[in-house]
Design an enzyme around this catalytic site. Structure first.
Site, mmCIF file in Angstrom:
data_model
loop_
_atom_site.group_PDB
_atom_site.id
_atom_site.type_symbol
_atom_site.label_atom_id
_atom_site.label_comp_id
_atom_site.label_asym_id
_atom_site.label_seq_id
_atom_site.Cartn_x
_atom_site.Cartn_y
_atom_site.Cartn_z
ATOM 1 N N VAL A 71 -3.669 -11.968 8.952
ATOM 2 C CA VAL A 71 -4.319 -11.255 10.049
ATOM 3 C C VAL A 71 -5.842 -11.324 9.919
ATOM 4 O O VAL A 71 -6.557 -11.516 10.890
ATOM 5 C CB VAL A 71 -3.834 -9.794 10.106
ATOM 6 C CG1 VAL A 71 -4.632 -9.002 11.145
ATOM 7 C CG2 VAL A 71 -2.347 -9.754 10.435
ATOM 8 N N CYS A 130 -8.092 -8.905 -0.652
ATOM 9 C CA CYS A 130 -7.506 -9.516 0.542
ATOM 10 C C CYS A 130 -7.599 -11.030 0.462
ATOM 11 O O CYS A 130 -8.697 -11.585 0.356
ATOM 12 C CB CYS A 130 -8.206 -9.020 1.800
ATOM 13 S SG CYS A 130 -7.493 -9.719 3.311
ATOM 14 N N LYS A 165 -8.593 -1.409 -4.945
ATOM 15 C CA LYS A 165 -7.352 -2.158 -4.735
ATOM 16 C C LYS A 165 -7.473 -3.549 -5.352
ATOM 17 O O LYS A 165 -8.333 -4.340 -4.963
ATOM 18 C CB LYS A 165 -7.034 -2.257 -3.241
ATOM 19 C CG LYS A 165 -5.645 -2.817 -2.941
ATOM 20 C CD LYS A 165 -5.312 -2.665 -1.466
ATOM 21 C CE LYS A 165 -3.863 -3.040 -1.181
ATOM 22 N NZ LYS A 165 -3.513 -2.821 0.242
#
Length: 304
Positions: A71, A130, A165
């Site tokens: 995405v 990511c 993260k």
């Protein structure tokens, strides 16, 4: 009556079940199906300093026991979040955590500085993991120096609870976890998606416009559990576990491995009620095992 509450640093959650960024929107998208007040927290979709259009289509493909996504952090930017989204979700009876991404250290710091002023944002989750962006993202999370630099910049700008993260796409995830702990992270979350690829054999082309993407779903859970176990032994700060959690049983598995709380992601696409079902399952599990608190589960795995 069991006590489901857990603590991530100074932040108290009513139970250990949160949603994973990018799979639950801003929470309001699921409000017709889920009693949001029953969740420990909602991690909203990735937020960047400037609006991002995301990657070209196709950017999602189903795989055996999982899915690939590319995405690319599509969002309207932090200022839009503050002016349009935050007023609608700030009074939800659950903890709101904002996932923060950037192309450089200054981007992370700028977004965190803006979020620092929002009373009802309970924490930020600094995304250095990511795999679907060309700049920033996973690039920072694959080296000790990169992880330290982003964490240091974000810590200076944000004074509340800060979760970092981590990417699983490294040789030694515990080393990265220790590095961000040293720079002031209050907790770490792992794992994000694994870098993967799928090819349409009839068309003889990649299934994703970006060729590679992030693999999530049940197929990654055993690897994610192993990484959570390794990191929980390496750091003193809490670990938030995620990666292929499909039900309450999976959530307990992560907690036994050392996670203080969990995030459920891809499973939300299959069953919008999976999070509240997981909360109920954990409660019943504790009762069945004569345990009085969810905190008793953390790192309680017995050696073989």
């Amino acid at each position: 009556m069991v006590d489901l509450s857990v603590n991530i640093g100074k932040l108290k959650l009513k139970n250990p079940v949160m949603t994973a960024s990018g799979t639950f929107g801003y929470g309001e998208e699921y409000a017709d199906f889920v009693d949001l007040s029953r969740l420990g927290g909602i991690v909203v979709k990735g937020t960047t300093l400037h609006p991002r259009q995301g990657n070209p289509y196709p950017r999602m493909v189903e795989t055996p026991s999982g899915m690939l996504n590319a995405v690319g952090l599509q969002n309207k930017g932090v200022d839009y979040f503050i002016s349009h989204i935050y007023p609608r979700i700030k009074d939800l009876d659950t903890r709101i955590v904002v996932n923060v991404s950037g192309a450089c250290e200054a981007d992370y710091a700028a977004v965190c500085s803006k979020l620092d002023a929002l009373e009802h944002v309970a924490a930020v989750e600094i995304n250095i993991s990511c795999p679907n962006v060309k700049q920033g993202g996973m690039t920072f999370g694959t080296t000790v120096a990169g992880a330290q630099a982003v964490t240091r910049a974000a810590r200076k700008a944000y004074h509340g609870t800060m979760i970092v993260k981590l990417t699983p796409n490294v040789t030694d995830v515990a080393q990265i976890a220790r590095a961000v702990e040293d720079e002031g992270a209050d907790a770490v979350s792992l794992t994000n998606t694994f870098l993967g690829m799928a090819i349409d054999v009839e068309r003889q082309r990649p299934c994703l416009s970006t060729i590679t993407g992030g693999l999530s779903g049940a197929c990654i859970r055993p690897i994610a559990v192993r990484m959570v176990w390794q990191v929980a032994q390496a750091v003193k700060i809490p670990v938030v576990g995620l990666g292929g959690i499909m039900n309450g049983r999976d959530a307990v598995e992560f907690m036994l491995a050392g996670a203080t709380a969990v995030q459920i992601g891809t499973a939300n696409f299959i069953d919008p009620l999976v999070t509240v079902k997981a909360v109920d399952w954990i409660e019943h599990y504790l009762e069945r095992h004569g345990m009085h608190s969810a905190r008793e589960l953390i790192g309680a795995m017995r050696q073989a």
